[in-house]
Design a protein around this motif. Structure first.
Motif, PDB file in Angstrom:
ATOM      1  N   GLY A 136      -4.262  16.220   1.926  1.00  0.00           N
ATOM      2  CA  GLY A 136      -4.755  15.393   3.028  1.00  0.00           C
ATOM      3  C   GLY A 136      -5.843  14.435   2.589  1.00  0.00           C
ATOM      4  O   GLY A 136      -5.887  13.279   3.039  1.00  0.00           O
ATOM      5  N   ALA A 137      -6.737  14.888   1.717  1.00  0.00           N
ATOM      6  CA  ALA A 137      -7.815  14.022   1.234  1.00  0.00           C
ATOM      7  C   ALA A 137      -7.261  12.839   0.442  1.00  0.00           C
ATOM      8  O   ALA A 137      -7.721  11.694   0.601  1.00  0.00           O
ATOM      9  CB  ALA A 137      -8.780  14.831   0.360  1.00  0.00           C
ATOM     10  N   LEU A 138      -6.276  13.099  -0.420  1.00  0.00           N
ATOM     11  CA  LEU A 138      -5.666  12.008  -1.181  1.00  0.00           C
ATOM     12  C   LEU A 138      -4.930  11.038  -0.259  1.00  0.00           C
ATOM     13  O   LEU A 138      -5.011   9.810  -0.431  1.00  0.00           O
ATOM     14  CB  LEU A 138      -4.693  12.575  -2.219  1.00  0.00           C
ATOM     15  N   LEU A 139      -4.241  11.560   0.735  1.00  0.00           N
ATOM     16  CA  LEU A 139      -3.499  10.696   1.654  1.00  0.00           C
ATOM     17  C   LEU A 139      -4.438   9.834   2.489  1.00  0.00           C
ATOM     18  O   LEU A 139      -4.116   8.684   2.809  1.00  0.00           O
ATOM     19  CB  LEU A 139      -2.616  11.544   2.572  1.00  0.00           C
ATOM     20  N   ALA A 140      -5.606  10.354   2.854  1.00  0.00           N
ATOM     21  CA  ALA A 140      -6.570   9.565   3.619  1.00  0.00           C
ATOM     22  C   ALA A 140      -7.032   8.347   2.818  1.00  0.00           C
ATOM     23  O   ALA A 140      -7.145   7.234   3.347  1.00  0.00           O
ATOM     24  CB  ALA A 140      -7.761  10.432   4.014  1.00  0.00           C
ATOM     25  N   ILE A 141      -7.281   8.549   1.521  1.00  0.00           N
ATOM     26  CA  ILE A 141      -7.693   7.427   0.669  1.00  0.00           C
ATOM     27  C   ILE A 141      -6.524   6.471   0.445  1.00  0.00           C
ATOM     28  O   ILE A 141      -6.691   5.244   0.441  1.00  0.00           O
ATOM     29  CB  ILE A 141      -8.247   7.959  -0.667  1.00  0.00           C
ATOM     30  N   LEU A 142      -5.332   7.030   0.278  1.00  0.00           N
ATOM     31  CA  LEU A 142      -4.139   6.189   0.132  1.00  0.00           C
ATOM     32  C   LEU A 142      -3.933   5.305   1.360  1.00  0.00           C
ATOM     33  O   LEU A 142      -3.584   4.124   1.238  1.00  0.00           O
ATOM     34  CB  LEU A 142      -2.905   7.067  -0.069  1.00  0.00           C
ATOM     35  N   GLN A 143      -4.168   5.853   2.531  1.00  0.00           N
ATOM     36  CA  GLN A 143      -4.014   5.076   3.757  1.00  0.00           C
ATOM     37  C   GLN A 143      -4.976   3.893   3.774  1.00  0.00           C
ATOM     38  O   GLN A 143      -4.609   2.780   4.165  1.00  0.00           O
ATOM     39  CB  GLN A 143      -4.272   5.978   4.969  1.00  0.00           C
ATOM     40  N   LEU A 144      -6.212   4.117   3.334  1.00  0.00           N
ATOM     41  CA  LEU A 144      -7.186   3.032   3.245  1.00  0.00           C
ATOM     42  C   LEU A 144      -6.680   1.918   2.333  1.00  0.00           C
ATOM     43  O   LEU A 144      -6.753   0.729   2.672  1.00  0.00           O
ATOM     44  CB  LEU A 144      -8.520   3.572   2.719  1.00  0.00           C
ATOM     45  N   LEU A 145      -6.140   2.277   1.175  1.00  0.00           N
ATOM     46  CA  LEU A 145      -5.674   1.278   0.219  1.00  0.00           C
ATOM     47  C   LEU A 145      -4.428   0.549   0.714  1.00  0.00           C
ATOM     48  O   LEU A 145      -4.261  -0.649   0.472  1.00  0.00           O
ATOM     49  CB  LEU A 145      -5.395   1.946  -1.130  1.00  0.00           C
ATOM     50  N   VAL A 146      -3.548   1.259   1.436  1.00  0.00           N
ATOM     51  CA  VAL A 146      -2.366   0.603   2.000  1.00  0.00           C
ATOM     52  C   VAL A 146      -2.790  -0.435   3.036  1.00  0.00           C
ATOM     53  O   VAL A 146      -2.284  -1.563   3.046  1.00  0.00           O
ATOM     54  CB  VAL A 146      -1.419   1.643   2.623  1.00  0.00           C
ATOM     55  N   TYR A 147      -3.724  -0.078   3.896  1.00  0.00           N
ATOM     56  CA  TYR A 147      -4.206  -1.044   4.885  1.00  0.00           C
ATOM     57  C   TYR A 147      -4.980  -2.174   4.226  1.00  0.00           C
ATOM     58  O   TYR A 147      -4.986  -3.312   4.718  1.00  0.00           O
ATOM     59  CB  TYR A 147      -5.055  -0.350   5.945  1.00  0.00           C
ATOM     60  N   GLY A 148      -5.629  -1.880   3.096  1.00  0.00           N
ATOM     61  CA  GLY A 148      -6.278  -2.954   2.341  1.00  0.00           C
ATOM     62  C   GLY A 148      -5.261  -3.970   1.856  1.00  0.00           C
ATOM     63  O   GLY A 148      -5.514  -5.177   1.863  1.00  0.00           O
ATOM     64  N   GLY A 149      -4.091  -3.492   1.434  1.00  0.00           N
ATOM     65  CA  GLY A 149      -3.023  -4.402   1.042  1.00  0.00           C
ATOM     66  C   GLY A 149      -2.479  -5.186   2.216  1.00  0.00           C
ATOM     67  O   GLY A 149      -2.215  -6.388   2.122  1.00  0.00           O
ATOM     68  N   LEU A 150      -2.331  -4.542   3.381  1.00  0.00           N
ATOM     69  CA  LEU A 150      -1.842  -5.242   4.568  1.00  0.00           C
ATOM     70  C   LEU A 150      -2.813  -6.327   5.011  1.00  0.00           C
ATOM     71  O   LEU A 150      -2.397  -7.386   5.487  1.00  0.00           O
ATOM     72  CB  LEU A 150      -1.645  -4.244   5.717  1.00  0.00           C
TER      73      LEU A 150
END
Length: 426
Positions: free
Chosen positions: A352-366
């Motif tokens: 879950g911790a890794l996915l939370a950071i991944l979500q931030l980076l995906v939205y950074g790309g968007l």
């Protein structure tokens, strides 16, 4: 049609009226979004905890798989919301055309996705080894309101109408656990749990429809409006594909578990994923707050670094808590029936911790309309499924998912930092 500026002024004036309650004043401000999202997430995962306890590992594994597929099938919801919010703020002179395009596309996409899911319901029945096809049919019906909510929420977010948006978030969480528990009290089956989800999913849509009742679709006024609508649809498609990849990465492991582990272990894995989802969505408000800053060249790098520090700290605390307080966590995921996964709950917290950071980076790309993140995350999905199907034990599958998420995160982090350093594009 009332303009966004007029609504902002009206909302602001209402916020300071002496007759407004303290709760209403809180929800009218942007800080209320964090509270509302917290309530939504608590309600959402309280439903999963109640279902896990009332159904037991075998049946709950099926419900968790259905909920994961609902997230994947309704991913257009996230694309609609992200696109609407970004475009309305960035292009205030084209608000009317943007909102018309979003709301029209929302209803069309929702019925189309629901229809596709309905046609595929026999496949879902077979894939998830359900007792009957009814839960798969209910899942297909639930795709419609879930998708509609995304477009409505995006318009309200872009207009900064925090009160109705907060009410939508609250309505997306609390009724789910209340109605879900009610349906399960009548009959403890997979179909009953999903029926509660379906009925509850329409409540935020009702709130959104009331809030947006002054918005009426109208034909393009000129060639410029028509082009704006086409570009909005293209952006919705691109955003949806990126978020589809992330949603698949964060949800399909439970489907893999349902097919490679025995039903009890698959249910234990699904119970562990309750911890994963809590850790993933606990700090989600930070992504909402930082998203506008990530859209600007001057603030993007700083916003992402601030997000990494914050999410990293929250994630580390959750991992430690899941390890030290594992017996307490076991109570919340379903009690003694899930004792077989207690000692490994820290692993699920790490995912879950890794996915939370991944979500931030995906939205950074968007935020920058980047094209590479969705391909990197999609490659992670392929790797997770391809390697995950080789796992024969619960721990092996969890470690596989953790390793894939870590690799995807590392690649995305390098790409984002290089982009914000001006040396490449993401």
């Amino acid at each position: 049609m009332t303009s966004a500026a007029d609504r902002d002024e009206r909302e602001g004036s209402e916020a300071v009226t002496p007759t407004g309650s303290r709760l209403a004043r809180l929800l009218r401000g942007s800080a209320g979004i964090a509270v509302a999202m917290a309530v939504m997430n608590v309600g959402t995962y309280a439903f999963q905890m109640v279902s896990a306890r009332m159904l037991g590992p075998s049946q709950y594994g099926a419900v968790a798989s259905l909920m994961a597929l609902l997230m994947v099938l309704s991913v257009v919801q996230l694309g609609l919301q992200a696109t609407a919010a970004r475009r309305i703020v960035a292009e205030p002179h084209d608000v009317a055309a943007i909102e018309e395009s979003i709301l029209t596309a929302t209803w069309r996409a929702s019925w189309a996705l629901g229809g596709v899911a309905l046609v595929l319901s026999p496949l879902v029945w077979w894939l998830l080894h359900l007792d009957t096809v009814i839960p798969a049919i209910v899942l297909a019906l639930a795709v419609v309101p879930t998708t509609v909510m995304g477009g409505q929420a995006g318009v309200l977010q872009g207009e900064r109408r925090w009160l109705p948006l907060s009410l939508m978030y609250v309505a997306a969480g609390v009724p789910r656990v209340v109605l879900g528990a009610g349906f399960l009290l009548v009959r403890q089956t997979e179909a009953s749990a999903m029926a509660g989800v379906l009925v509850a999913a329409w409540l935020p849509v009702v709130i959104g429809s009331i809030a947006l009742r002054g918005h009426r679709p109208h034909p393009p006024e000129n060639a410029h409006d028509a082009e704006v609508r086409r570009d909005v649809r293209r952006e919705v498609w691109g955003s949806s594909m990126a978020l589809l990849a992330f949603t698949a990465l964060s949800n399909l492991d439970v489907v893999v578990a349902r097919n490679v582990l025995d039903f009890r272990d698959a249910g234990l894995y699904a119970g562990g994923l309750i911890v994963t989802k809590v850790v993933l969505f606990l700090p989600q408000f930070a992504v909402v707050i930082l998203y506008p800053s990530m859209s600007t060249a001057e603030e993007s790098r700083r916003a992402i670094l601030r997000g990494l520090v914050f999410l990293g700290g929250i994630g580390a605390a959750c991992i430690a808590g899941a390890y030290v307080l594992r017996d307490v966590a076991q109570v919340f995921i379903g009690g003694d029936k899930y004792a077989g996964v207690t000692d490994r709950l820290w692993l699920f917290a790490a995912i879950g911790a890794l996915l939370a950071i991944l979500q931030l980076l995906v939205y950074g790309g968007l935020a920058k309309r980047g094209i590479l993140p969705k391909y990197v995350v999609a490659a992670g999905v392929v790797a997770m499924i391809g390697v995950g199907v080789l796992a024969t034990q619960l721990t092996a599958l969890a470690v596989t998912v953790l390793a894939v998420d870590a690799v995807v995160l590392a690649v995305l982090l390098v790409l984002v930092l290089l982009r914000d350093g001006g040396r490449t594009a993401v």
